[in-house]
Design a protein around this motif. Structure first.
Motif, PDB file in Angstrom:
ATOM      1  N   GLY A 206       0.853  -1.191  -0.144  1.00 50.85           N
ATOM      2  CA  GLY A 206      -0.119   0.091  -0.136  1.00 50.85           C
ATOM      3  C   GLY A 206       0.783   1.218  -0.104  1.00 50.85           C
ATOM      4  O   GLY A 206       2.055   1.128   0.340  1.00 50.85           O
ATOM      5  N   ILE A 207       0.265   2.291  -0.284  1.00 53.33           N
ATOM      6  CA  ILE A 207       0.954   3.683  -0.268  1.00 53.33           C
ATOM      7  C   ILE A 207       0.562   4.360   0.866  1.00 53.33           C
ATOM      8  O   ILE A 207      -0.720   4.827   0.770  1.00 53.33           O
ATOM      9  CB  ILE A 207       0.777   4.634  -1.652  1.00 53.33           C
ATOM     10  CG1 ILE A 207       1.414   3.569  -2.756  1.00 53.33           C
ATOM     11  CG2 ILE A 207       1.578   5.668  -1.669  1.00 53.33           C
ATOM     12  CD1 ILE A 207       0.944   4.074  -4.091  1.00 53.33           C
ATOM     13  N   ALA A 208       1.323   4.781   1.713  1.00 51.15           N
ATOM     14  CA  ALA A 208       0.942   5.346   3.138  1.00 51.15           C
ATOM     15  C   ALA A 208       0.519   6.828   2.407  1.00 51.15           C
ATOM     16  O   ALA A 208       0.577   7.448   1.567  1.00 51.15           O
ATOM     17  CB  ALA A 208       1.795   5.686   3.883  1.00 51.15           C
ATOM     18  N   ASP A 209      -0.696   7.335   3.366  1.00 49.05           N
ATOM     19  CA  ASP A 209      -1.284   8.578   3.405  1.00 49.05           C
ATOM     20  C   ASP A 209      -2.090   8.776   2.060  1.00 49.05           C
ATOM     21  O   ASP A 209      -2.231   9.917   1.555  1.00 49.05           O
ATOM     22  CB  ASP A 209      -0.372   9.790   3.289  1.00 49.05           C
ATOM     23  CG  ASP A 209       0.508   9.743   4.845  1.00 49.05           C
ATOM     24  OD1 ASP A 209      -0.089   9.279   5.844  1.00 49.05           O
ATOM     25  OD2 ASP A 209       1.431  10.118   4.790  1.00 49.05           O
ATOM     26  N   THR A 210      -2.545   7.715   1.291  1.00 42.29           N
ATOM     27  CA  THR A 210      -3.371   7.798   0.189  1.00 42.29           C
ATOM     28  C   THR A 210      -4.458   6.952   0.254  1.00 42.29           C
ATOM     29  O   THR A 210      -4.677   6.081   1.209  1.00 42.29           O
ATOM     30  CB  THR A 210      -2.637   7.409  -1.108  1.00 42.29           C
ATOM     31  OG1 THR A 210      -2.059   6.197  -0.916  1.00 42.29           O
ATOM     32  CG2 THR A 210      -1.272   8.339  -1.180  1.00 42.29           C
ATOM     33  N   ASP A 211      -5.355   6.986  -0.565  1.00 43.77           N
ATOM     34  CA  ASP A 211      -6.561   5.980  -0.554  1.00 43.77           C
ATOM     35  C   ASP A 211      -6.443   4.686  -1.584  1.00 43.77           C
ATOM     36  O   ASP A 211      -7.133   4.013  -1.839  1.00 43.77           O
ATOM     37  CB  ASP A 211      -7.750   6.576  -1.334  1.00 43.77           C
ATOM     38  CG  ASP A 211      -8.243   7.828  -0.461  1.00 43.77           C
ATOM     39  OD1 ASP A 211      -8.002   7.725   0.790  1.00 43.77           O
ATOM     40  OD2 ASP A 211      -9.128   8.778  -0.888  1.00 43.77           O
ATOM     41  N   VAL A 212      -5.182   4.772  -2.040  1.00 42.55           N
ATOM     42  CA  VAL A 212      -4.591   3.475  -2.967  1.00 42.55           C
ATOM     43  C   VAL A 212      -4.284   2.341  -2.068  1.00 42.55           C
ATOM     44  O   VAL A 212      -3.500   2.509  -1.232  1.00 42.55           O
ATOM     45  CB  VAL A 212      -3.432   3.908  -3.634  1.00 42.55           C
ATOM     46  CG1 VAL A 212      -2.900   2.738  -4.761  1.00 42.55           C
ATOM     47  CG2 VAL A 212      -3.574   5.218  -4.487  1.00 42.55           C
ATOM     48  N   GLU A 213      -4.961   1.330  -2.158  1.00 41.87           N
ATOM     49  CA  GLU A 213      -4.756  -0.012  -1.645  1.00 41.87           C
ATOM     50  C   GLU A 213      -3.391  -0.723  -1.988  1.00 41.87           C
ATOM     51  O   GLU A 213      -3.039  -1.315  -1.137  1.00 41.87           O
ATOM     52  CB  GLU A 213      -5.781  -1.056  -1.671  1.00 41.87           C
ATOM     53  CG  GLU A 213      -7.133  -0.443  -1.147  1.00 41.87           C
ATOM     54  CD  GLU A 213      -8.326  -1.344  -1.003  1.00 41.87           C
ATOM     55  OE1 GLU A 213      -8.000  -2.394  -1.369  1.00 41.87           O
ATOM     56  OE2 GLU A 213      -9.424  -0.921  -0.823  1.00 41.87           O
ATOM     57  N   SER A 214      -2.957  -0.531  -3.298  1.00 38.67           N
ATOM     58  CA  SER A 214      -1.960  -1.370  -3.722  1.00 38.67           C
ATOM     59  C   SER A 214      -1.258  -0.521  -4.885  1.00 38.67           C
ATOM     60  O   SER A 214      -2.002   0.111  -5.413  1.00 38.67           O
ATOM     61  CB  SER A 214      -2.002  -2.695  -4.078  1.00 38.67           C
ATOM     62  OG  SER A 214      -2.851  -2.759  -5.276  1.00 38.67           O
ATOM     63  N   LEU A 215       0.038  -0.821  -5.217  1.00 40.93           N
ATOM     64  CA  LEU A 215       0.700  -0.078  -6.366  1.00 40.93           C
ATOM     65  C   LEU A 215       0.009  -0.709  -7.664  1.00 40.93           C
ATOM     66  O   LEU A 215       0.121  -0.037  -8.501  1.00 40.93           O
ATOM     67  CB  LEU A 215       1.851  -0.593  -6.351  1.00 40.93           C
ATOM     68  CG  LEU A 215       2.867   0.142  -4.953  1.00 40.93           C
ATOM     69  CD1 LEU A 215       4.306  -0.221  -5.109  1.00 40.93           C
ATOM     70  CD2 LEU A 215       2.916   1.625  -5.299  1.00 40.93           C
TER      71      LEU A 215
END
Length: 184
Positions: free
Chosen positions: A94-103
């Motif tokens: 995951g990417i910290a501080d974002t709504d993205v669950e995975s790359l």
């Protein structure tokens, strides 16, 4: 850091690897400096941790063994150095501080798995519909997909004992059927 030197010595008439003193090691290194590469004594270096301490061993070997070891070691060191220049990330991370669950969600790609699956299902349904419509229609689809739309007329005339005009009519009916099927 502890350093150990293993050199070949004659012991009871047999050449064996034995631990050398610092003075013996220094004498060997001094003697190697003036010699051509073919006449030098060759050593490999191996370092490993022993508890909290780093131990290094210099082990004497034949020139042939050294060349083989050096080749592998050089490749290993280049890979290690190149690998240190790059960061390896899991696409599942995951990417910290974002709504993205995975790359996976962030990497653009021309490949569309959903579209591929839908096309495969659609092609299967088309083949089934063609098979139910006319016995020769599925074969004509395969010829079209292979890029033989124009060149298949003669072979179809011979295979089904039809005239050119009859094959042309079948092709026109086939194309109309496929277009109507895809409009649904």
């Amino acid at each position: 850091m502890k350093t150990t030197y293993l050199i070949y010595k004659q012991v009871d008439g047999v050449q064996q690897l034995v631990v050398a003193t610092q003075e013996e090691w220094d004498a060997i290194m001094k003697g190697n400096r003036g010699l051509p590469i073919e006449q030098r004594r060759c050593f490999m270096k191996d370092c490993f941790t022993d508890g909290d301490e780093l131990d290094c061993m210099f082990i004497e070997m034949t020139a042939a063994e050294y060349r083989k070891w050096n080749s592998k070691n050089t490749v290993h060191q280049r890979i290690r150095k190149t690998g240190a220049l790059h960061l390896h990330l899991s696409l599942d991370a995951g990417i910290a501080d974002t709504d993205v669950e995975s790359l996976h969600e962030c990497i653009p790609s021309d490949f569309d798995l959903e579209r591929l699956a839908m096309d495969t299902v659609l092609m299967g349904e088309l083949k089934q519909a063609l098979k139910a419509w006319k016995p020769w229609a599925e074969e004509l689809l395969e010829l079209y997909l292979a890029g033989a739309k124009r060149s298949c007329t003669n072979s179809l005339c011979k295979k089904y004992r039809l005239s050119d005009r009859a094959v042309q009519k079948r092709k026109a009916a086939f194309e109309k059927f496929v277009l109507d099927f895809l409009k649904k």
